[in-house]
Design a protein around this motif. Structure first.
Motif, PDB file in Angstrom:
ATOM      1  N   VAL A  24      48.364 -67.855  22.246  1.00  0.00           N
ATOM      2  CA  VAL A  24      49.653 -68.013  21.769  1.00  0.00           C
ATOM      3  C   VAL A  24      49.668 -66.930  20.557  1.00  0.00           C
ATOM      4  CG1 VAL A  24      48.663 -69.703  20.021  1.00  0.00           C
ATOM      5  CG2 VAL A  24      50.977 -69.942  20.396  1.00  0.00           C
ATOM      6  N   PHE A  25      50.944 -66.501  20.511  1.00  0.00           N
ATOM      7  CA  PHE A  25      51.251 -65.475  19.219  1.00  0.00           C
ATOM      8  C   PHE A  25      52.839 -65.963  18.790  1.00  0.00           C
ATOM      9  CE2 PHE A  25      49.031 -63.187  22.802  1.00  0.00           C
ATOM     10  CZ  PHE A  25      47.994 -62.596  22.172  1.00  0.00           C
ATOM     11  N   LEU A  26      52.755 -65.714  17.308  1.00  0.00           N
ATOM     12  CA  LEU A  26      53.832 -65.989  16.681  1.00  0.00           C
ATOM     13  C   LEU A  26      54.798 -64.704  16.667  1.00  0.00           C
ATOM     14  CD1 LEU A  26      52.683 -68.256  13.663  1.00  0.00           C
ATOM     15  CD2 LEU A  26      53.496 -68.977  15.753  1.00  0.00           C
ATOM     16  N   LEU A  27      56.083 -64.870  16.979  1.00  0.00           N
ATOM     17  CA  LEU A  27      57.052 -63.639  16.826  1.00  0.00           C
ATOM     18  C   LEU A  27      57.510 -63.557  15.423  1.00  0.00           C
ATOM     19  CD1 LEU A  27      58.533 -61.730  18.825  1.00  0.00           C
ATOM     20  CD2 LEU A  27      60.572 -63.348  18.628  1.00  0.00           C
ATOM     21  N   ALA A  28      57.179 -62.088  14.950  1.00  0.00           N
ATOM     22  CA  ALA A  28      57.654 -61.670  13.544  1.00  0.00           C
ATOM     23  C   ALA A  28      59.163 -61.702  13.468  1.00  0.00           C
ATOM     24  CB  ALA A  28      57.224 -60.346  13.353  1.00  0.00           C
ATOM     25  N   ASP A  29      59.886 -62.193  12.305  1.00  0.00           N
ATOM     26  CA  ASP A  29      61.142 -62.279  11.951  1.00  0.00           C
ATOM     27  C   ASP A  29      61.907 -60.747  12.392  1.00  0.00           C
ATOM     28  OD1 ASP A  29      60.995 -64.934  11.326  1.00  0.00           O
ATOM     29  OD2 ASP A  29      60.790 -64.544   9.386  1.00  0.00           O
ATOM     30  N   ASP A  30      61.352 -59.777  12.331  1.00  0.00           N
ATOM     31  CA  ASP A  30      61.948 -58.654  12.441  1.00  0.00           C
ATOM     32  C   ASP A  30      61.493 -57.943  13.871  1.00  0.00           C
ATOM     33  OD1 ASP A  30      59.218 -58.049  11.689  1.00  0.00           O
ATOM     34  OD2 ASP A  30      59.438 -56.335  10.693  1.00  0.00           O
TER      35      ASP A  30
ATOM     36  N   ALA B 265      46.628 -60.047  27.364  1.00  0.00           N
ATOM     37  CA  ALA B 265      48.108 -60.818  27.134  1.00  0.00           C
ATOM     38  C   ALA B 265      49.093 -59.992  26.233  1.00  0.00           C
ATOM     39  CB  ALA B 265      47.631 -61.907  26.461  1.00  0.00           C
ATOM     40  N   LEU B 266      48.531 -59.250  25.350  1.00  0.00           N
ATOM     41  CA  LEU B 266      49.283 -58.416  24.564  1.00  0.00           C
ATOM     42  C   LEU B 266      50.090 -57.099  25.298  1.00  0.00           C
ATOM     43  CD1 LEU B 266      47.130 -58.424  21.289  1.00  0.00           C
ATOM     44  CD2 LEU B 266      49.494 -59.143  21.506  1.00  0.00           C
ATOM     45  N   ARG B 267      49.244 -56.808  26.166  1.00  0.00           N
ATOM     46  CA  ARG B 267      49.615 -55.641  27.099  1.00  0.00           C
ATOM     47  C   ARG B 267      50.858 -56.210  27.918  1.00  0.00           C
ATOM     48  NH1 ARG B 267      48.166 -54.300  31.939  1.00  0.00           N
ATOM     49  NH2 ARG B 267      46.554 -55.764  31.709  1.00  0.00           N
ATOM     50  N   ALA B 268      50.706 -57.333  28.499  1.00  0.00           N
ATOM     51  CA  ALA B 268      51.615 -57.964  29.470  1.00  0.00           C
ATOM     52  C   ALA B 268      52.793 -58.158  28.544  1.00  0.00           C
ATOM     53  CB  ALA B 268      51.029 -59.226  29.893  1.00  0.00           C
ATOM     54  N   VAL B 269      52.979 -58.476  27.275  1.00  0.00           N
ATOM     55  CA  VAL B 269      54.045 -58.641  26.557  1.00  0.00           C
ATOM     56  C   VAL B 269      54.693 -57.538  26.288  1.00  0.00           C
ATOM     57  CG1 VAL B 269      55.137 -59.568  24.336  1.00  0.00           C
ATOM     58  CG2 VAL B 269      53.103 -60.874  25.366  1.00  0.00           C
ATOM     59  N   ALA B 270      54.210 -56.267  26.065  1.00  0.00           N
ATOM     60  CA  ALA B 270      54.614 -54.940  25.602  1.00  0.00           C
ATOM     61  C   ALA B 270      55.241 -54.381  27.104  1.00  0.00           C
ATOM     62  CB  ALA B 270      53.412 -54.253  25.249  1.00  0.00           C
ATOM     63  N   GLU B 271      54.683 -54.530  28.185  1.00  0.00           N
ATOM     64  CA  GLU B 271      55.029 -53.872  29.439  1.00  0.00           C
ATOM     65  C   GLU B 271      56.124 -54.739  30.012  1.00  0.00           C
ATOM     66  OE1 GLU B 271      50.544 -51.891  31.003  1.00  0.00           O
ATOM     67  OE2 GLU B 271      51.391 -53.855  31.940  1.00  0.00           O
ATOM     68  N   LYS B 272      56.140 -56.155  29.971  1.00  0.00           N
ATOM     69  CA  LYS B 272      57.022 -56.661  30.749  1.00  0.00           C
ATOM     70  C   LYS B 272      58.252 -57.139  29.703  1.00  0.00           C
ATOM     71  CE  LYS B 272      53.652 -58.495  34.190  1.00  0.00           C
ATOM     72  NZ  LYS B 272      53.136 -59.731  34.669  1.00  0.00           N
ATOM     73  N   ALA B 273      58.085 -57.223  28.473  1.00  0.00           N
ATOM     74  CA  ALA B 273      59.212 -57.851  27.424  1.00  0.00           C
ATOM     75  C   ALA B 273      59.552 -56.623  26.443  1.00  0.00           C
ATOM     76  CB  ALA B 273      58.501 -59.162  27.004  1.00  0.00           C
ATOM     77  N   GLY B 274      58.477 -55.639  26.639  1.00  0.00           N
ATOM     78  CA  GLY B 274      59.031 -54.582  25.585  1.00  0.00           C
ATOM     79  C   GLY B 274      58.670 -55.110  24.002  1.00  0.00           C
ATOM     80  N   ILE B 275      57.980 -56.037  23.633  1.00  0.00           N
ATOM     81  CA  ILE B 275      57.667 -56.327  22.352  1.00  0.00           C
ATOM     82  C   ILE B 275      56.164 -55.756  22.029  1.00  0.00           C
ATOM     83  CG2 ILE B 275      57.310 -58.323  20.768  1.00  0.00           C
ATOM     84  CD1 ILE B 275      59.116 -60.092  22.562  1.00  0.00           C
ATOM     85  N   PRO B 276      56.095 -54.828  21.132  1.00  0.00           N
ATOM     86  CA  PRO B 276      54.841 -54.331  20.765  1.00  0.00           C
ATOM     87  C   PRO B 276      53.880 -55.203  19.885  1.00  0.00           C
ATOM     88  CG  PRO B 276      56.438 -52.955  20.088  1.00  0.00           C
ATOM     89  CD  PRO B 276      57.282 -54.362  20.620  1.00  0.00           C
ATOM     90  N   ALA B 277      52.719 -55.188  20.109  1.00  0.00           N
ATOM     91  CA  ALA B 277      51.786 -56.217  19.726  1.00  0.00           C
ATOM     92  C   ALA B 277      52.058 -56.306  17.936  1.00  0.00           C
ATOM     93  CB  ALA B 277      50.162 -55.685  19.830  1.00  0.00           C
ATOM     94  N   SER B 278      52.396 -55.085  17.130  1.00  0.00           N
ATOM     95  CA  SER B 278      52.579 -55.166  15.910  1.00  0.00           C
ATOM     96  C   SER B 278      53.818 -56.024  15.604  1.00  0.00           C
ATOM     97  CB  SER B 278      52.900 -53.433  15.557  1.00  0.00           C
ATOM     98  OG  SER B 278      54.070 -53.160  16.090  1.00  0.00           O
ATOM     99  N   PHE B 279      54.477 -56.875  16.418  1.00  0.00           N
ATOM    100  CA  PHE B 279      55.351 -57.636  16.045  1.00  0.00           C
ATOM    101  C   PHE B 279      54.942 -59.070  16.483  1.00  0.00           C
ATOM    102  CE2 PHE B 279      58.043 -53.526  16.265  1.00  0.00           C
ATOM    103  CZ  PHE B 279      58.698 -53.938  15.167  1.00  0.00           C
ATOM    104  N   LEU B 280      53.834 -59.268  16.742  1.00  0.00           N
ATOM    105  CA  LEU B 280      53.075 -60.686  17.053  1.00  0.00           C
ATOM    106  C   LEU B 280      52.077 -60.831  16.288  1.00  0.00           C
ATOM    107  CD1 LEU B 280      53.216 -60.043  20.935  1.00  0.00           C
ATOM    108  CD2 LEU B 280      54.795 -61.336  19.659  1.00  0.00           C
ATOM    109  N   VAL B 281      52.110 -62.191  15.914  1.00  0.00           N
ATOM    110  CA  VAL B 281      51.008 -62.769  14.775  1.00  0.00           C
ATOM    111  C   VAL B 281      50.030 -63.734  15.362  1.00  0.00           C
ATOM    112  CG1 VAL B 281      50.648 -63.746  12.449  1.00  0.00           C
ATOM    113  CG2 VAL B 281      52.580 -62.156  13.134  1.00  0.00           C
TER     114      VAL B 281
END
Length: 491
Positions: free
Chosen positions: A144-150, A92-108
């Protein structure tokens, strides 16, 4: 690929324990997982099993993507499992990075679900005559992941047409929508872990040496703070840190106070906010009931650069040490002043030494030529005893200098040297311990002190060997328990 924990079958079973009404709908999923030859082989999962990422922002909205392939229907990022994915959440984290450009380090991860799915979607697919595929059921395991403010704004690949942030009530999947509304993650990132900076107020810090042979745990083989993740019964981070101290070391620290919130990266690559507490304790770590890791020890700030620990941990401890300097005139272990020892007493330095024997050979290290003591000479693995048990010091030094893991229960005192190298020098008590069992192969962990480890015939020691070491090894071979060196004998 690192170990997959938890394995897919266990993960789905835990999900059904929380959602027993879905057991019938997911019976086929369990059958599929049971049929896998290796439950940990994620690449063996069939194509009709995918993993999705439910990314929630602080406005209680869920990230969806809308493109031509979906017919304009907004979908959360997801995809099929690949062999390199270290577990279903990693897909799931790889899908967010590949399809939305959001690295896992910005997800909680949320404290409620952690790395377990919030939902498993089920739908029937029509047959595909062109591919020769029959009608079948599709399972989407959703995390489910929370999006970091930054976090950065989504950066979409060319084929993606639009980003849609949907409120919980508008999420297309009925089952996911129902669970989001019921659980109510509001997108606020709060600490799910808690750790303690335990110090004695005199410049020492209590650190935990973690297991090196468990690559799936946090900080394997590193010196770290005591602490851990929040559990359902914990009402607050304070409850978490109190419970973790008791469970890991049987330790109770009075007066714990919040210190800071730090962020680290988990084994999944997600961001982990940690509530740090600080408190004072001045007991003997060797007497604690350690249930996790290798050992506990008091450590001074000047030792931090020479120890295996995360850079973030080192910087945190150095910051705390700068804010809480040791009292002037105090030294580790005792209060300075005339009451430190009875009148006329001369303190003796205590050294600990590791005597390893293998097939008639003993392990010696070649001291660095620029070493302040015995440069260029052969010496057993050794160190100075601090405010700790001698066996605890031995275990610590063996790991720090050579990467050897030794249980204090597996060592015996085999020789003692009481010596004074010169009349003006402090007297020293040199304790030599034989290890009956150890794990690991000697490594050069401190090349500024030791440039080589080598096994030597106990009857033919190399030149030059540190004199008191040679005397102790000769005494051990002869069965003597004690040697004196450098003392003036009176008739």
């Amino acid at each position: 690929m690192p170990p997959v924990l938890p394995r897919p079958r266990a993960l789905v079973s835990a999900y059904l324990d929380r959602n027993p009404a879905e057991r019938d709908a997911l019976a086929g999923f369990l059958t599929t997982l049971d049929a896998l030859g290796d439950p940990a082989d994620l690449a063996a999962l069939p194509g009709h099993i995918t993993c999705g990422a439910v990314v929630v922002d602080r406005h209680r909205r869920v990230l969806h993507l809308r493109d031509e392939a979906s017919g304009g229907i907004p979908l959360h990022p997801g995809g099929r499992v690949e062999a390199a994915d270290a577990g279903l959440p990693a897909t799931a984290l790889r899908a967010v990075a590949e399809k939305a450009g959001i690295p896992a380090s910005f997800l909680v991860l949320t404290s409620e679900f952690a790395d377990a799915p919030i939902d498993i979607g089920v739908r029937d697919t029509a047959p595909d005559p062109l591919r020769g595929e029959p009608a079948r059921r599709h399972y989407d395991v959703r995390f489910v992941f929370l999006l970091a403010d930054d976090a950065p704004a989504p950066a979409l690949p060319e084929e993606a047409a639009d980003v849609v942030w949907l409120p919980f009530e508008e999420v297309p999947s009925p089952s996911l929508r129902r669970k989001l509304v019921a659980s109510g993650p509001d997108g606020t990132v709060v600490p799910a872990n808690a750790s303690a900076i335990v110090h004695d107020g005199r410049g020492r810090y209590l650190l935990h040496l973690r297991d090196a042979d468990k690559p799936w745990i946090w900080e394997p083989g590193c010196w770290a703070l005591l602490g851990g993740g929040r559990e359902p019964q914990d009402r607050s981070p304070y409850d978490t840190v109190v419970r973790e101290l008791a469970e890991e070391a049987g330790l109770a620290v009075a007066g714990l106070e919040p210190y800071a919130v730090e962020h680290v990266v988990s084994t999944l690559g997600t961001r982990v906010p940690i509530q740090l507490f600080t408190g004072r304790w001045n007991g003997d770590p060797a007497r604690l009931r350690l249930t996790e890791g290798v050992m506990l020890a008091w450590v001074r700030p000047e030792q931090f650069p020479h120890m295996t620990m995360l850079e973030s941990t080192r910087e945190l401890l150095e910051r705390h040490a700068a804010e809480h300097p040791a009292p002037a005139g105090a030294f580790v272990g005792e209060e300075a002043g005339p009451s430190a020892a009875p009148s006329g007493t001369v303190p003796n330095v205590v050294g600990v030494h590791l005597y390893l024997e293998r097939g008639g050979q003993v392990l010696l290290g070649l001291r660095h030529p620029d070493s302040a003591y015995a440069g260029g000479s052969w010496h057993v693995l050794a160190g100075h005893c601090e405010a700790e048990a001698a066996t605890a010091c031995l275990v610590r030094e063996a790991y720090e200098e050579a990467g050897l893991v030794i249980d204090p229960a597996d060592v015996d005192l085999v020789h003692t040297v009481h010596m004074r190298e010169r009349p003006s020098a402090a007297p020293r008590v040199q304790l030599f311990f034989r290890a009956r069992h150890w794990e690991g192969v000697p490594e050069l962990r401190e090349p500024d002190k030791c440039v080589a480890w080598q096994w030597w015939d106990a009857k033919d020691l190399p030149e030059p060997t540190v004199p008191y070491t040679r005397a102790a090894l000769d005494g051990i071979r002869a069965g003597r328990a004690y040697t004196e060196l450098g003392w003036t004998r009176h008739p």
